[in-house]
Structures are given as C-alpha cells and as structure tokens.
Design a protein around this motif. Structure first.
Motif, mmCIF file in Angstrom:
data_model
loop_
_atom_site.group_PDB
_atom_site.id
_atom_site.type_symbol
_atom_site.label_atom_id
_atom_site.label_comp_id
_atom_site.label_asym_id
_atom_site.label_seq_id
_atom_site.Cartn_x
_atom_site.Cartn_y
_atom_site.Cartn_z
ATOM 1 N N GLU A 30 0.828 -1.206 0.000
ATOM 2 C CA GLU A 30 0.000 0.000 0.000
ATOM 3 C C GLU A 30 0.859 1.251 0.000
ATOM 4 N N ALA A 31 1.954 1.214 0.764
ATOM 5 C CA ALA A 31 2.880 2.352 0.763
ATOM 6 C C ALA A 31 3.457 2.581 -0.621
ATOM 7 N N ALA A 32 3.786 1.491 -1.319
ATOM 8 C CA ALA A 32 4.343 1.617 -2.668
ATOM 9 C C ALA A 32 3.336 2.276 -3.606
ATOM 10 N N ARG A 33 2.064 1.918 -3.497
ATOM 11 C CA ARG A 33 1.049 2.544 -4.350
ATOM 12 C C ARG A 33 0.927 4.035 -4.043
ATOM 13 N N LEU A 34 0.962 4.388 -2.774
ATOM 14 C CA LEU A 34 0.856 5.805 -2.398
ATOM 15 C C LEU A 34 2.053 6.608 -2.888
ATOM 16 N N LEU A 35 3.213 5.981 -2.942
ATOM 17 C CA LEU A 35 4.437 6.677 -3.357
ATOM 18 C C LEU A 35 4.752 6.469 -4.829
ATOM 19 N N ALA A 36 3.893 5.751 -5.539
ATOM 20 C CA ALA A 36 4.106 5.473 -6.959
ATOM 21 C C ALA A 36 5.464 4.823 -7.199
ATOM 22 N N THR A 93 7.081 -2.178 -4.179
ATOM 23 C CA THR A 93 7.187 -2.707 -2.832
ATOM 24 C C THR A 93 8.644 -2.945 -2.466
ATOM 25 N N ALA A 94 9.427 -3.437 -3.416
ATOM 26 C CA ALA A 94 10.849 -3.681 -3.153
ATOM 27 C C ALA A 94 11.567 -2.393 -2.789
ATOM 28 N N ALA A 95 11.217 -1.289 -3.445
ATOM 29 C CA ALA A 95 11.853 -0.009 -3.133
ATOM 30 C C ALA A 95 11.484 0.460 -1.732
ATOM 31 N N VAL A 96 10.232 0.259 -1.344
ATOM 32 C CA VAL A 96 9.811 0.620 0.018
ATOM 33 C C VAL A 96 10.585 -0.202 1.035
ATOM 34 N N GLN A 97 10.681 -1.506 0.811
ATOM 35 C CA GLN A 97 11.354 -2.389 1.749
ATOM 36 C C GLN A 97 12.857 -2.140 1.798
ATOM 37 N N ALA A 98 13.425 -1.631 0.715
ATOM 38 C CA ALA A 98 14.863 -1.350 0.692
ATOM 39 C C ALA A 98 15.231 -0.213 1.629
ATOM 40 N N ASP A 99 14.284 0.690 1.925
ATOM 41 C CA ASP A 99 14.540 1.783 2.879
ATOM 42 C C ASP A 99 13.214 2.174 3.514
ATOM 43 N N ARG A 100 12.821 1.401 4.501
ATOM 44 C CA ARG A 100 11.516 1.576 5.122
ATOM 45 C C ARG A 100 11.406 2.910 5.860
ATOM 46 N N ILE A 101 12.484 3.349 6.468
ATOM 47 C CA ILE A 101 12.437 4.616 7.213
ATOM 48 C C ILE A 101 12.227 5.780 6.256
ATOM 49 N N ALA A 102 12.953 5.793 5.147
ATOM 50 C CA ALA A 102 12.785 6.856 4.159
ATOM 51 C C ALA A 102 11.365 6.848 3.601
ATOM 52 N N ALA A 103 10.817 5.661 3.343
ATOM 53 C CA ALA A 103 9.456 5.581 2.804
ATOM 54 C C ALA A 103 8.434 6.128 3.795
ATOM 55 N N ALA A 104 8.565 5.765 5.065
ATOM 56 C CA ALA A 104 7.621 6.253 6.078
ATOM 57 C C ALA A 104 7.711 7.767 6.229
ATOM 58 N N ARG A 105 8.916 8.292 6.214
ATOM 59 C CA ARG A 105 9.083 9.743 6.360
ATOM 60 C C ARG A 105 8.557 10.483 5.127
#
Length: 530
Positions: free
Chosen positions: A386-392, A395-407
């Motif tokens: 879901e985070a990947a969809r919101l950030l366009a 999923t692999a990119a989100v998981q590669a840097d979860r802190i950056a994605a959340a921020r």
C-alpha cells in the motif's frame, strides 16, 4: 554495557560524526573489550575454542582486540583474517599487532573438514568482518566464510556474536546484502542502529545490546548535516506514551470515553470491519459504531452485540470522536464517495487498507488527504504494498529503505504514519518531532514488539481499531499511533509467551490480550515489567 540512551537509533552518518568527535579516545579497545566480556558469557562450553573472523577494516580491529582479551583469559581462540596490514587504519593495525604480541596466530581460512576430522567443535563464533560501512554484497572469501559460519553454528549449536552489526546488514535500512551473516547476538557500539530493528535486521541480528563505549550521544554529532541526512530515531517502549496511560475516574460514564467509528465491510469483507470494531470496543472506546458497506450485511454482531451497526456512509452522520475508514471497504464508487465525505469531517481520521488504495488511485482524494483542515488529525497505516502505491514506486523499493518511505509518506500526506512490517516504522508530519527519554529530538521510531504469528489476516484491522479507540478517548495522534502499534505487537508476544502461536495466532484472540496488557500498562504507568 547499555547507555542511558540505548533506545536512541543513529544512522551511520551520525555515528561517524560521533566517532570523529571522540577520536582521541580508545574506542576500538573499549569495543573489543566489551565484546570479549559478552563473548565469555555466551560461549557454550569451556572446553570448546572460539572462532573469530576479522575483516579488513575497523570492525576487524574490534575483533582483534576481542580475540586478544579472550586469549589473555586463557580461552582458546582461532582467528581468521586476510586483512592486509599495510591497508589497516592505525588503530586496527595496533589491534592486530596486539594479538600477535599476545602469542596469537592468524590463519587465512576457516579450518576445513577433512576425511579424518570434522574440525573443531566451536563454543562461539565472533563475526568481526564488516561493520556499518558496507553497502554491497559480500565478496570472496567473506561470503563463503559467512555461509560456513552459519553451517558450523548449526552443526555445533553454538551462538554467533556479531560486532556492531552482522556483516552484510545495512545498518541504516535493515537491508541484507548478498551473503549476509546471521548472528544470534549483536553487540552494537556507541548507539543502536535502525537497521538492526527493521526489515531483515531482526532475523540477522538476534539479541541486540548496546555498548556506548563511554560516549554520550549528544551535541553536533546528532544534528543532520544535510537535508538528506537521516536524523535520530528511537525504539518504542511504553515509557514513550506513559503520560497518557491514565486510570479512569470512579465517577465515569461512556460519554467520557468517546465514540469510535469504523467504516468498511464491503461484500465478502464484513469481517474486517467487525474485527476493527471489536478491537475499538475492547480497547476502551465508550461507544463503537460500525458502518457496514455491504447492503446485505448484518444488523447485529451476535458475538458482540455492544457494537452499534449502521448502514455504510450513514455512520458519518453520527456524533463520532474518531473515525477509521478502510477495513474491508472495497474500491467501489460508493466507497470512493464515502471516503471523500470522511476526509471532510473535522475529527481524527485513521486511513487503512482500501482507503489507502483509493487515495493512491485518485489525485483528488490524495489532495484532500494532504490538505485536511489544520484542526484535524490524519493517521495512515499502510503495509509495504500500500505504501508503494501511495508513493508510486515498488514494494521492493519501500522495503529497501523503510524509514525513508515512512518519512516520505508523512511529509507527502501531512499524516502520522505506521509503515507496517517487521519493525514497524513510525513517522510523523514535519514539525511534530517527539523526543527520546533523555530529551533528545527524534523524527521517527521503530517498534520492536511483535512476532511472525502476526502475519495473518485481520491483524491490520485490529491495529486500526486500537488506534481509533485511543483517539476516541482523547489521546494525541502521535502517542496514539505509537501506543497502538507497540501494544498490538506486545499483545501478540504475550500470547506466544503463554504458548499460543506463533503458528496459528489469530487477530480475534489477540484483541483480549491487548486489552489485558493496556490495563496492566495503565496500572504501571508505562514502567517496565518486573
């Protein structure tokens, strides 16, 4: 061994500044000595030797000091290293020479099995190959050593102690590079590392302890050097939200504890809305109202008739204190219209599941989420997809840097974020930084509670209900989402400790466990157990 700020999480850039600010102190000696003290306790058999793997950098220097101290304690040590003496730093070179001066020998490979012998049975393996500086796959011979260390640890049933971080683990993101070593214990230096507590970190790092080396992590070293520099974070604990763990007055009634609303439950997904509603009910909301989107959905929850069921968006006309939209919502046109109406309401709003998917698909909904009135509060609880969809992104990119994605999500949607997964990451909107117990500013946090049993349907709906219940009772949004995430995981941990799970753990049985734990925390006001 642990510093007063052992819950502080520092990125590699801050740690390097901290090291530079204390360059005159014998940090490598202190690190190696701290490692040797723990190693002596971890070794499973006094008759077995210790295998120490020393790499080509300062992490290898720590390993040389550790090996020297163990040898001086009359412990048999086999040290393996191919470090080029001419390329070592002065401190690491001195540590290597200290090992040789103590009568130690250096071998260039792990003792191999032969037809005549299975090799020594190890009492402990120490990983001092690579620390926080590695940002690539382990090459030869280190990947082979890592695999062999795992095989030997399994064969001999001995612990593996990693120095600072397991070799091949990204200390900032928790990403495992190729060939990463798996430890059972990690002694990390100066301050804790975010990568040890999210993504692959918990699997690779095992039990983590902090050796502060006599250095207080304060001052300019903690200030981000640039906009791209990761500011400090922290590990969540009940002490972080203790001020809101308040006992109820005896002179109390349901109207003082808020009205929690849950909107969801499209055809085939009614259970998601009911789970979220039951969680809100059990976690203390004065009244819990559930808007069921399915026109054929139930008018009553027989298991919990205390829930007040409504027909879909009719819920939005109720006098709610906090609202969650998303559990089993679906992505129909009616769901889209209901979400748009919810975004306009001046109350704390929790968005999860299909609410997030709708926002990712619709630019107008995304804009409305970001620009909600200043008096309102938005909390989003995406899983990585879901985070990947919101950030366009992927999923692999989100998981590669979860802190950056959340921020990024927190800044983009002006929302409090719980990026779910192993080591859920909490991030807050710009300007709403919180502080660790020592008063140091922190911009994000990682939750250490939880276990693999939570990888099952309904757990996200449970979290949504817990957050909504706390918001309805008047908790501020930052503490509410942090407390809900930590409580969610801690309740699952309590069940596993009592013999329920992790395999087969369900969201439904976690709800009463969360209620019991919250009441225990309130009785203790966030103080540690024991």
């Amino acid at each position: 061994m642990a510093s007063p700020s052992s819950r502080l999480l520092l990125a590699s850039s801050a740690l390097r500044r901290l090291e530079a600010a204390h360059a005159g102190q014998p940090l490598m000696v202190r690190a190696g000595e701290a490692a040797a003290r723990w190693a002596e306790n971890l070794r499973i058999d006094d008759a077995r030797p210790v295998l120490v793997l020393a790499g080509p950098g300062n992490n290898g220097g720590d390993a040389f000091v550790c090996a020297t101290r163990l040898k001086q304690a009359d412990i048999e040590v086999t040290l393996v290293s191919r470090a080029d003496p001419a390329r070592l730093s002065p401190d690491a070179s001195a540590a290597r020479q200290g090992w040789l001066d103590a009568g130690g020998a250096i071998t260039n490979d792990i003792p191999a099995n032969t037809p005549d012998t299975a090799g020594p049975a190890w009492g402990l393996i120490v990983d001092g190959l690579f620390g926080i500086g590695l940002a690539r796959d382990l090459g030869a011979p280190y990947a082979c050593w890592s695999a062999e260390a795992r095989r030997l640890a399994e064969r001999d049933r001995c612990p593996v102690l990693a120095l600072d971080v397991p070799s091949g683990l990204d200390a900032d993101t928790g990403r495992a590079w190729g060939g990463a070593l798996r430890a059972t214990h990690t002694l990390t230096f100066l301050a804790d590392k975010p990568g040890l507590h999210t993504a692959d970190g918990p699997d690779l790092g095992g039990e983590v302890r902090v050796a502060d080396l006599g250095v207080a992590p304060t001052g300019d070293a903690l200030a981000p050097a640039s906009a791209h520099d990761l500011p400090p974070g922290r590990l969540l604990a009940p002490a972080d939200f203790a001020p809101w763990l308040l006992p109820r007055d005896k002179n109390s009634h349901k109207g003082r504890h808020g009205n929690a609303g849950i909107l969801g439950g499209a055809p085939g997904m009614v259970g998601a809305a009911l789970l979220a509603g039951r969680a809100a009910l059990f976690l203390g909301a004065g009244r819990t109202l559930v808007g069921i989107v399915d026109p054929q959905g139930p008018a009553l929850d027989p298991a919990h008739p205390e829930l007040m069921l409504r027909r879909g968006a009719a819920l939005l006309g109720e006098p709610l204190s906090a609202l969650a939209v998303g559990p089993g919502l679906g992505q129909s046109d009616d769901a889209r219209v209901a979400l748009a109406a919810a975004l306009a309401l001046p109350m704390p709003l929790v968005l999860d599941a299909d609410a997030l998917n709708l926002i990712a698909q619709d630019g107008d909904l995304a804009r409305r989420t970001t620009t909600r009135a200043g008096a309102t509060t938005t909390i989003i609880t995406p899983h990585p997809a879901e985070a990947a969809r919101l950030l366009a992104t992927t999923t692999a990119a989100v998981q590669a840097d979860r802190i950056a994605a959340a921020r990024d999500l927190a800044a983009r949607f002006n929302a409090h974020v719980a990026l779910k997964g192993c080591g859920t990451v909490l991030a807050h909107p710009p300007g709403s930084a919180t502080a660790d117990p020592d008063g140091l500013p922190t911009a994000w946090a990682i939750n250490p509670s939880g276990n693999p049993g939570m990888s099952t349907a309904g757990m996200g709906d449970l979290l949504t209900g817990i957050v909504t219940a706390l918001l309805a009772q008047g908790w501020p949004p930052g503490p509410a989402v942090e407390a809900a995430v930590h409580l969610h995981g801690a309740a699952a941990d309590a069940l596993v400790a009592a013999g329920t799970g992790p395999v087969g753990l369900t969201a439904g049985e976690t709800i009463p466990a969360a209620r019991a734990l919250l009441n225990r925390w309130i009785a203790r006001r966030g103080r540690p157990e024991g």
